[in-house]
Design a protein around this motif. Structure first.
Motif, short mmCIF file in Angstrom:
data_model
loop_
_atom_site.label_atom_id
_atom_site.label_comp_id
_atom_site.label_asym_id
_atom_site.label_seq_id
_atom_site.Cartn_x
_atom_site.Cartn_y
_atom_site.Cartn_z
N ASP A 10 0.84 -1.20 0.00
CA ASP A 10 0.00 0.00 0.00
C ASP A 10 0.87 1.24 0.00
N ILE A 13 2.39 1.77 -3.44
CA ILE A 13 1.44 2.36 -4.39
C ILE A 13 1.25 3.84 -4.06
N VAL A 17 1.87 7.14 -6.46
CA VAL A 17 0.84 8.16 -6.70
C VAL A 17 1.39 9.53 -6.31
N ALA A 66 -1.97 -6.94 -4.82
CA ALA A 66 -3.05 -5.96 -4.77
C ALA A 66 -3.63 -5.86 -6.17
N LEU A 68 -5.57 -3.15 -8.68
CA LEU A 68 -6.00 -1.76 -8.86
C LEU A 68 -7.24 -1.76 -9.74
N LEU A 70 -8.07 -0.04 -11.98
CA LEU A 70 -7.84 0.68 -13.23
C LEU A 70 -7.68 -0.33 -14.36
N PRO A 76 -8.31 -5.78 -14.77
CA PRO A 76 -7.71 -4.80 -13.85
C PRO A 76 -6.20 -5.02 -13.75
N HIS A 78 -2.92 -5.92 -11.91
CA HIS A 78 -2.47 -6.71 -10.76
C HIS A 78 -1.12 -6.20 -10.32
N LEU A 79 -0.97 -6.02 -9.02
CA LEU A 79 0.34 -5.65 -8.49
C LEU A 79 0.76 -6.67 -7.45
N LEU A 131 6.53 1.12 -10.92
CA LEU A 131 5.41 0.29 -11.35
C LEU A 131 5.90 -0.98 -12.05
#
Lengths: 670, 316
Positions: A10, A13, A17, A66, A68, A70, A76, A78-79, A131
């Motif tokens: 978290d 990420i 951001v 995680a 996202l 988006l 979506p 994937h992380l 990323l």
């Protein structure tokens, strides 16, 4: 939500951001350039620090995923943060912290609009690299990969008014796209026709040896093109010098490591069961790249080109390490694979730190003198003592000298080379220790190159009058470079701790780790295999040398005298000494040109004895350019001119083409 | 093993090496003079030279930077460290694990890079010429030297000098054909790295052929004394490494006082023979042109590789 519930991923990420937001802030603040350089970049540096902490923290935790919300509908992003991602995030954070601090001072004279754009691109670049390390599906990976390529392209072409820089940028973009194409195909092969591009699904696919090999070769080409592996190196010495120095530092220090990350991720994580000759191929290619890079570095006259070629060398060494790891891994030698992989990852961090530092050093020199050509520099240690001192640390580190960091990873890698007897393959057993000779040659040549780089830039007499008025770097710059120099020292002096932090990433890929073995004689001694086999203690090293230096100094002062008189240099009594009588960059590289003559494509103009104004000119070119790049370019030109014949400019012909295509497709899909 | 005795051994050994190095250089020079039908300056001439230099007032070029002044001390420190690590009289010293052969080569490289940088510092024509040539010789000699060490370490399964020497000295007598090749390669690398004939002439003052001398031209007084002392320690350390690798018989364990007299006697005898040997080699060979040096060192490298291959073919 309590603090305990916050996972490293978290935070990671969040950091990315924040970087994007800072980039946008920089763009919107372009009316106030001082604010952008003095506040936005330092804030970005703080985020880097956070990424570093997340990386170190995340390495100890298990893998976390995680998703996202988006991306495309039903697809979506994937992380996932596992030990390998965490290691590379830490590298990104650690190096970019210093670089962003440096940038805060370095960019303060830039005009508003350029700086705003640069700030946006810079932070997008950072975020997209982060990323890449976090991506857990091929789709997100490619999005991040391309945004990294694009943002760095715009960064390279910051001074787009200069035609050479535009050309360098174009070459870079072209190579980046070729590489991306190969990577895309590689992912396509690995997913094996199931249509699921998440890394988790790819991991579960068991490919036949043929397709696995195809995927490996595609990965080698694709990531090799980003890393500057032979023969895809041509963009690197053009693009790195063109970019502003903090960007060069970031590209060389971190961006090349995304290629290393990609190769590791694909070959060890997505494809399991490597075949032994993949390793041999990577090893051979790596050593060739290393030797090629360092030989060309030795004959360069431009500071940043010299460093760019040296980056090629280091990527070669890293690739050789990966190759050796693959070899050990394919024969099930877990402990040896772990040792080699540790050395490889260690060298990646080391290179990021010292190359970042050196590029920042050249940035300071460039800023102070406006000169990148070694032939017009010299004597900068007097007007710029801080830059000179900090660059010296990087110089010694990159020349693989103990007790700094470059030596540790080289030492570990050589240990791995010497441990090959034990493979079930007699020829490999015999050839690999001999191949260590190539590694040693590359590292010895690196020392030559760095003496040339440092000696000609910072020592001697200034080759131009105005150099003695050069200004030393400001506080921000010193802080940035100081951070990286401290990193070089710490990574060099405390290898046992570093290796312990690498352990989880190594264990993830190689299935074993060496942290416990390395520390078995205590934290002072590094013993990668066993104390009787090899050990090294950089701290002890440094302490003895410092102690002897101080002792000698005091004793000599006490017993004799400290008398000193300044005078003109002696120089065998030659009365007239000008700055032009020192070695130039060409002169210093001359022995290398002579010894390795067949490697270079040389164009030489020698003066005639009767010339009134004798001119000596030498240009060193790359034979691969002639053998590989030009034929490909010509082929592309010929093909496009053939296609050009279809373009008549008449609308009814074009309609007919569309009609024919449509018919063909209809028939084809039947 | 007694820790204190081990530390005493280590300290004593490095002190001894540092103190005796000029004497051994004097011995080599004396023999060289005799072989050339000269009378020679005597065994203690290097000490007299050092004393004279230490007493003089130091001259420093106007442009000399702190790097220039620090280098002689750093050089001396590096050589002291090297002298302390090599097993000369005894093996398994307590601080020998601080560096193995690769790190030892690293110490020499560190000293060399500082020397080359200092040579470029004043900005004279000869300084940068010397620095360039020194780095040229070094990058050719270093791979050869390391390949020799690699061969030895493949035999003994270790890169720690102590283990190598113990394997070669204390195990039952065995002939290693690979070490024969390696010894020749080592000798050639030794000559090159220590600025001896045929690569460099330590006695030359002919400007155009100098390598090492060109680098130290700007040094005087105590700085020059430290550099010369360091060079003599380097030569002795290299010789002792060679002895430890190729003729290790008679070496003692650390803290084993009873074996010490034998060890000292053996070492003295070996050094006494090595000196005239080196002098003879230098008397018989002429200085090579600088661009013949790559061939010379390339031969050394190939011999070392050959040694390594021999090891794989005959000894495994």
């Amino acid at each position: 939500m309590g603090l305990a519930a916050v996972l490293p991923i978290d935070l990671a990420i969040g950091a990315l951001v924040c970087w994007l937001l800072l980039g946008l802030a920089g763009l919107s603040l372009q009316g106030m350039p001082r604010l952008v350089s003095g506040a936005v970049f330092p804030a970005g540096a703080l985020i880097s620090l956070m990424v570093l902490v997340v990386g170190i923290w995340g390495a100890g935790q298990g893998a976390e995923a995680a998703v996202l919300p988006l991306g495309l509908p039903g697809l979506p992003f994937h992380l996932r943060l596992d030990a390998l991602s965490a290691f590379f995030l830490a590298l990104l954070g650690g190096v970019s912290f210093g670089i962003s601090l440096f940038a805060a001072g370095y960019l303060r004279h830039m005009d508003g609009p350029t700086l705003g754009l640069l700030c946006l691109e810079y932070h997008v670049f950072l975020a997209s690299m982060g990323l890449i390390f976090l991506a857990d599906d091929a789709y997100l990976f490619m999005v991040a990969w391309e945004s990294m390529a694009l943002s760095s392209y715009f960064l390279v072409t910051t001074d787009h008014k200069i035609p050479d820089i535009r050309r360098a940028g174009f070459l870079y973009l072209l190579m980046a796209h070729l590489g991306a194409l190969a990577i895309l195909l590689c992912f396509g092969v690995i997913q094996g026709g199931h249509g699921d591009y998440s890394f988790a699904a790819m991991r579960g696919n068991h490919l036949s040896p043929f397709w696995a090999t195809a995927a490996f070769l595609l990965a080698l080409v694709g990531f090799g093109a980003k890393g500057g592996v032979l023969p895809f190196h041509a963009w690197l010495p053009e693009a790195h010098p063109a970019a502003p120095s903090p960007v060069s530092a970031l590209m060389s220090g971190v961006m090349l490591k995304t290629a290393v990350y990609g190769i590791l991720r694909v070959t060890f994580d997505l494809l399991h069961a490597p075949i032994w000759w993949w390793g041999a191929l990577a090893l051979g290619l790596g050593l060739l790249t290393a030797l090629f890079g360092v030989m060309f570095a030795a004959v360069q006259t431009d500071m940043k080109r010299l460093l760019a070629y040296s980056s090629i060398e280091n990527i070669g060494i890293i690739l050789a390490g990966i190759g050796l790891t693959l070899l050990f891994h394919s024969y099930g030698e877990t402990a040896l694979a772990a040792l080699t992989l540790t050395a490889t990852l260690y060298h990646s961090v080391n290179h990021a730190f010292f190359k970042g530092l050196l590029f920042l050093g050249t940035g300071s020199v460039l800023n102070a003198t406006g000169e990148r050509n070694l032939g017009r520099l010299g004597g900068l240690i007097h007007p710029m003592p801080w830059v000179a001192m900090l660059t010296l640390v990087g110089t010694l580190a990159i020349a693989n000298l103990p007790p700094l960091n470059g030596f540790v990873s080289e030492w570990l890698l050589l240990q791995a080379f010497l441990l090959t007897p034990g493979l079930p393959h007699p020829y490999l057993n015999m050839l690999i220790p001999v191949a260590a000779g190539a590694l040693v040659l590359a590292s010895a040549l690196a020392a030559y190159v760095m003496v040339k780089f440092y000696g000609i830039t910072f020592l001697g007499q200034p080759r131009e009058e105005r150099l003695s008025q050069a200004q030393d770097a400001g506080l921000w710059e010193r802080a940035g470079m100081g951070w990286l120099a401290l990193g070089c020292l710490a990574l060099g002096l405390f290898p046992v701790f570093v290796i312990r932090h690498l352990d989880s990433a190594v264990a993830l890929l190689a299935g074993g780790s060496i942290g416990a073995t390395a520390a078995q004689s205590g934290w002072l001694f590094l013993t990668p295999v066993a104390p009787a086999r090899a050990s090294y203690s950089p701290l002890f090293f440094l302490l003895v040398i410092v102690a002897v230096v101080l002792l000698t100094f005091l004793v000599v002062r006490r017993l004799y005298h400290g008398k000193i008189r300044r005078s003109d240099p002696w120089d065998c009594g030659y009365p007239a000494q000008t700055a032009r009588m020192q070695d130039t960059a060409e002169g210093f590289g001359q022995p290398i040109r002579q010894i390795f003559e067949p490697v270079f494509l040389m164009e030489r103009h020698l003066p005639d004895p009767f010339d009134r104004q004798p001119v000596y000119r030498v240009q060193v070119g790359d034979r691969l350019w002639q053998w590989l790049y030009l034929p490909v370019a010509r082929l592309a030109e010929r093909l496009s001119s053939l296609i050009g014949r279809l373009h008549h400019g008449r609308i009814h012909l074009y309609l007919m083409y569309s009609f024919a295509t449509l018919l063909f497709l209809l028939l084809f899909t039947q | 093993m007694n820790q204190t005795a081990g530390i005493l051994f280590q300290l004593g050994q490095s002190l001894l090496l540092v103190a005796v190095a000029p004497l051994w250089l004097g011995w080599v020079n004396q023999w060289r003079a005799w072989l050339q039908n000269k009378r020679g300056a005597g065994l203690f001439q290097p000490y007299r030279g050092l004393a004279k230099l230490f007493n003089k007032e130091a001259l420093l070029a106007h442009r000399a930077s702190p790097l220039f002044r620090a280098t002689p001390y750093i050089l001396f420190g590096c050589m002291w460290l090297a002298a302390g690590i090599v097993p000369v009289l005894a093996t398994s010293l307590p601080y020998s694990p601080a560096a193995d052969v690769i790190a030892l080569v690293g110490v020499f490289a560190l000293a060399r890079v500082f020397m080359a940088l200092a040579a470029m510092d004043v900005g004279t024509a000869f300084g940068s010429l010397g620095a360039r040539r020194e780095m040229l010789i070094a990058f050719l000699a270093e791979p050869a030297l390391l390949m020799v060490f690699f061969t030895a370490s493949l035999i003994s399964h270790s890169t720690a000098l102590t283990t190598i020497v113990e394997t070669l000295a204390h195990k039952q007598f065995a002939l290693y054909p690979s070490m024969a090749f390696a010894s020749v390669a080592f000798l050639m690398a030794l000559l090159a790295e220590n600025a001896r004939l045929p690569v460099d002439n330590p006695a030359t003052h002919l400007e155009l052929t100098m390598i090492h001398e060109a680098m130290v031209l700007e040094y005087s007084a105590r700085h020059l004394a430290l550099i010369e002392w360091a060079s003599s320690i380097k030569l002795l350390t290299y010789t002792v490494i060679g002895i430890a690798l190729f003729l290790p018989f008679g070496i003692a364990q650390a803290g084993d006082w009873s074996a010490l007299p034998v060890a000292v006697g053996a070492l003295l005898a070996k050094l006494a023979v090595a000196g005239p040997g080196l002098a003879l080699l230098e008397t018989l060979s002429a200085k090579l042109r600088i661009f013949r040096a790559p061939e010379f060192l390339g031969t050394a490298f190939l011999l070392a590789v050959l040694g390594m291959l021999t090891h794989f073919l005959l000894e495994t």
